[in-house]
Write an enzyme that holds these catalytic residues in place. Structure first.
Site, PDB file in Angstrom:
ATOM      1  N   THR A  34     -96.733 -73.479  25.804  1.00 21.20           N
ATOM      2  CA  THR A  34     -95.506 -74.246  25.562  1.00 21.20           C
ATOM      3  C   THR A  34     -95.818 -75.736  25.702  1.00 21.20           C
ATOM      4  O   THR A  34     -96.648 -76.120  26.518  1.00 21.20           O
ATOM      5  CB  THR A  34     -94.434 -73.826  26.589  1.00 21.20           C
ATOM      6  OG1 THR A  34     -94.084 -72.458  26.334  1.00 21.20           O
ATOM      7  CG2 THR A  34     -93.175 -74.675  26.486  1.00 21.20           C
ATOM      8  N   SER A  36     -95.735 -80.054  23.940  1.00 22.58           N
ATOM      9  CA  SER A  36     -95.938 -80.897  22.760  1.00 22.58           C
ATOM     10  C   SER A  36     -97.347 -80.759  22.186  1.00 22.58           C
ATOM     11  O   SER A  36     -97.552 -80.977  20.987  1.00 22.58           O
ATOM     12  CB  SER A  36     -95.647 -82.359  23.112  1.00 22.58           C
ATOM     13  OG  SER A  36     -96.437 -82.768  24.208  1.00 22.58           O
ATOM     14  N   ASP A  90    -102.861 -72.944  25.959  1.00 21.83           N
ATOM     15  CA  ASP A  90    -101.672 -73.553  26.555  1.00 21.83           C
ATOM     16  C   ASP A  90    -101.968 -75.001  26.908  1.00 21.83           C
ATOM     17  O   ASP A  90    -103.137 -75.414  26.973  1.00 21.83           O
ATOM     18  CB  ASP A  90    -101.286 -72.760  27.828  1.00 21.83           C
ATOM     19  CG  ASP A  90     -99.824 -72.944  28.218  1.00 21.83           C
ATOM     20  OD1 ASP A  90     -99.161 -73.851  27.673  1.00 21.83           O
ATOM     21  OD2 ASP A  90     -99.346 -72.170  29.074  1.00 21.83           O
ATOM     22  N   GLY A  91    -100.939 -75.762  27.175  1.00 21.14           N
ATOM     23  CA  GLY A  91    -101.097 -77.124  27.670  1.00 21.14           C
ATOM     24  C   GLY A  91    -101.196 -77.101  29.186  1.00 21.14           C
ATOM     25  O   GLY A  91    -101.193 -76.052  29.816  1.00 21.14           O
ATOM     26  N   LYS A 103     -98.790 -76.690  36.105  1.00 21.98           N
ATOM     27  CA  LYS A 103     -98.085 -76.478  34.842  1.00 21.98           C
ATOM     28  C   LYS A 103     -96.596 -76.307  35.127  1.00 21.98           C
ATOM     29  O   LYS A 103     -96.192 -76.101  36.256  1.00 21.98           O
ATOM     30  CB  LYS A 103     -98.627 -75.237  34.123  1.00 21.98           C
ATOM     31  CG  LYS A 103    -100.010 -75.471  33.549  1.00 21.98           C
ATOM     32  CD  LYS A 103    -100.552 -74.296  32.770  1.00 21.98           C
ATOM     33  CE  LYS A 103     -99.598 -73.682  31.793  1.00 21.98           C
ATOM     34  NZ  LYS A 103     -99.022 -74.626  30.813  1.00 21.98           N
ATOM     35  N   GLY A 104     -95.813 -76.399  34.067  1.00 21.82           N
ATOM     36  CA  GLY A 104     -94.375 -76.199  34.229  1.00 21.82           C
ATOM     37  C   GLY A 104     -93.550 -77.436  33.950  1.00 21.82           C
ATOM     38  O   GLY A 104     -92.332 -77.426  34.116  1.00 21.82           O
ATOM     39  N   GLY A 106     -92.766 -78.402  31.195  1.00 22.23           N
ATOM     40  CA  GLY A 106     -91.824 -77.987  30.154  1.00 22.23           C
ATOM     41  C   GLY A 106     -90.934 -76.843  30.598  1.00 22.23           C
ATOM     42  O   GLY A 106     -90.173 -76.295  29.799  1.00 22.23           O
ATOM     43  N   GLU A 112     -95.610 -68.542  31.334  1.00 19.37           N
ATOM     44  CA  GLU A 112     -96.985 -69.024  31.108  1.00 19.37           C
ATOM     45  C   GLU A 112     -97.958 -68.361  32.081  1.00 19.37           C
ATOM     46  O   GLU A 112     -99.062 -67.969  31.703  1.00 19.37           O
ATOM     47  CB  GLU A 112     -97.038 -70.546  31.276  1.00 19.37           C
ATOM     48  CG  GLU A 112     -96.366 -71.296  30.137  1.00 19.37           C
ATOM     49  CD  GLU A 112     -96.249 -72.791  30.384  1.00 19.37           C
ATOM     50  OE1 GLU A 112     -96.081 -73.516  29.404  1.00 19.37           O
ATOM     51  OE2 GLU A 112     -96.303 -73.235  31.548  1.00 19.37           O
TER      52      GLU A 112
HETATM   53  C1  5RP Z   1     -94.821 -76.227  29.980  1.00 17.80           C
HETATM   54  C2  5RP Z   1     -96.174 -76.660  30.376  1.00 17.80           C
HETATM   55  C3  5RP Z   1     -96.917 -77.507  29.388  1.00 17.80           C
HETATM   56  O1  5RP Z   1     -98.054 -76.839  29.010  1.00 17.80           O
HETATM   57  C4  5RP Z   1     -97.249 -78.803  30.041  1.00 17.80           C
HETATM   58  O2  5RP Z   1     -96.038 -79.402  30.476  1.00 17.80           O
HETATM   59  C5  5RP Z   1     -97.994 -79.750  29.099  1.00 17.80           C
HETATM   60  O3  5RP Z   1     -97.141 -80.141  28.076  1.00 17.80           O
HETATM   61  P1  5RP Z   1     -97.541 -81.183  26.953  1.00 17.80           P
HETATM   62  O4  5RP Z   1     -98.514 -80.518  26.056  1.00 17.80           O
HETATM   63  O5  5RP Z   1     -96.218 -81.490  26.275  1.00 17.80           O
HETATM   64  O6  5RP Z   1     -98.117 -82.417  27.620  1.00 17.80           O
HETATM   65  O7  5RP Z   1     -96.698 -76.342  31.406  1.00 17.80           O
HETATM   66  O8  5RP Z   1     -94.202 -75.501  31.015  1.00 17.80           O
END
Ligand code: 5RP
Length: 234
Positions: A34, A36, A90-91, A103-104, A106, A112
């Site tokens: 999840t 960007s 994942d990000g 993480k988290g 988002g 995740e």
């Molecule tokens: C969502 C997450 C995302 O992977 C994390 O916030 C990174 O997000 P981005 O790619 O927008 O920087 O953990 O719960």
């Protein structure tokens, strides 16, 4: 962050997402993270389906990711209907030299973490701001049940976690699982392994955003390229 920095981070995320799409092979089951950065991965995977007729299935770590994948005509399965996940991409909000992370950001940490724990191989795609020496500058998200959440806030405060309840548009933010998120502003976490056990043992806590020993590889944007960091096997 100024406009130049924002543009640079956006370009890094795009490069990472598109590069990570090349790790997906015919017939795989892929966990889609999840955020960007993952949004660029999803777009590129949609393109590979259209142009290369690549066939694979996915599970999504959030409702937002599922919607984005379906918009790109990427098939999404229910986690209950698949027996194994070959690869999750994942990000990450922060990761340290041992490749442990937070993480988290988002709000999708629970799904995740479940998807990563079921995956044969997990990759994080990280723009250059995500690498840190010590975790904790990024507020640690702790997912809690709404019932009695003010008491959970009090207990976390007593533990020195400095929690604030995540808000969105003037209301309490609610996760896909119907929970709240308490962002813990600890600045620096001395012992992430001990903290994750302690947090998850509190009644009312569903999960926390510390991902310890859960990633195999991090793709980190560096200059105009990408560094590949692999987890050292113990
Ligand atoms: C969502 C997450 C995302 O992977 C994390 O916030 C990174 O997000 P981005 O790619 O927008 O920087 O953990 O719960």
């Amino acid at each position: 962050m100024n406009d130049g920095e924002l543009d640079r981070r956006k370009a890094e995320k795009k490069r990472l997402g598109e590069f990570a799409a090349s790790f997906v092979k015919e017939g795989m089951t892929v966990g889609l993270g999840t955020g960007s950065t993952v949004a660029y991965l999803i777009e590129k995977l949609g393109k590979r389906i259209r142009e290369e007729h690549l066939s694979f299935q996915t599970v999504a770590t959030s409702e937002a990711t599922e919607a984005a994948a379906l918009r790109c005509r990427i098939p999404v399965s229910d986690l209950n209907d698949i027996s194994s996940i070959d690869l999750t991409i994942d990000g990450v909000d922060e990761f340290d030299p041992s490749l442990n992370g937070i993480k988290g950001g988002g709000g999708a940490l629970l799904r995740e973490k479940m998807v990563a724990s079921l995956s044969d191989y997990t990759i994080w795609i990280a723009d250059s701001a995500k690498a840190v020496n010590r975790l904790g500058a990024f507020p640690l998200p702790v997912e809690v049940i709404p019932f009695g959440y003010k008491h959970t806030i009090r207990i976390l405060s007593q533990m020195g976690c400095a929690p604030t309840c995540r808000m969105r548009d003037g209301r309490i933010y609610v996760t896909d699982g119907g929970h709240y998120i308490l962002d813990c502003h600890m600045r620096s976490i001395d012992d992430p392994k001990a903290l994750t056990v302690k947090l998850n043992s509190l009644p009312g806590v569903v999960e926390n955003g510390l991902f310890i020993d859960m990633v195999d590889e991090v793709l980190l944007a560096a200059g105009n390229g990408i560094d590949v960091l692999k987890k050292k096997k113990e």
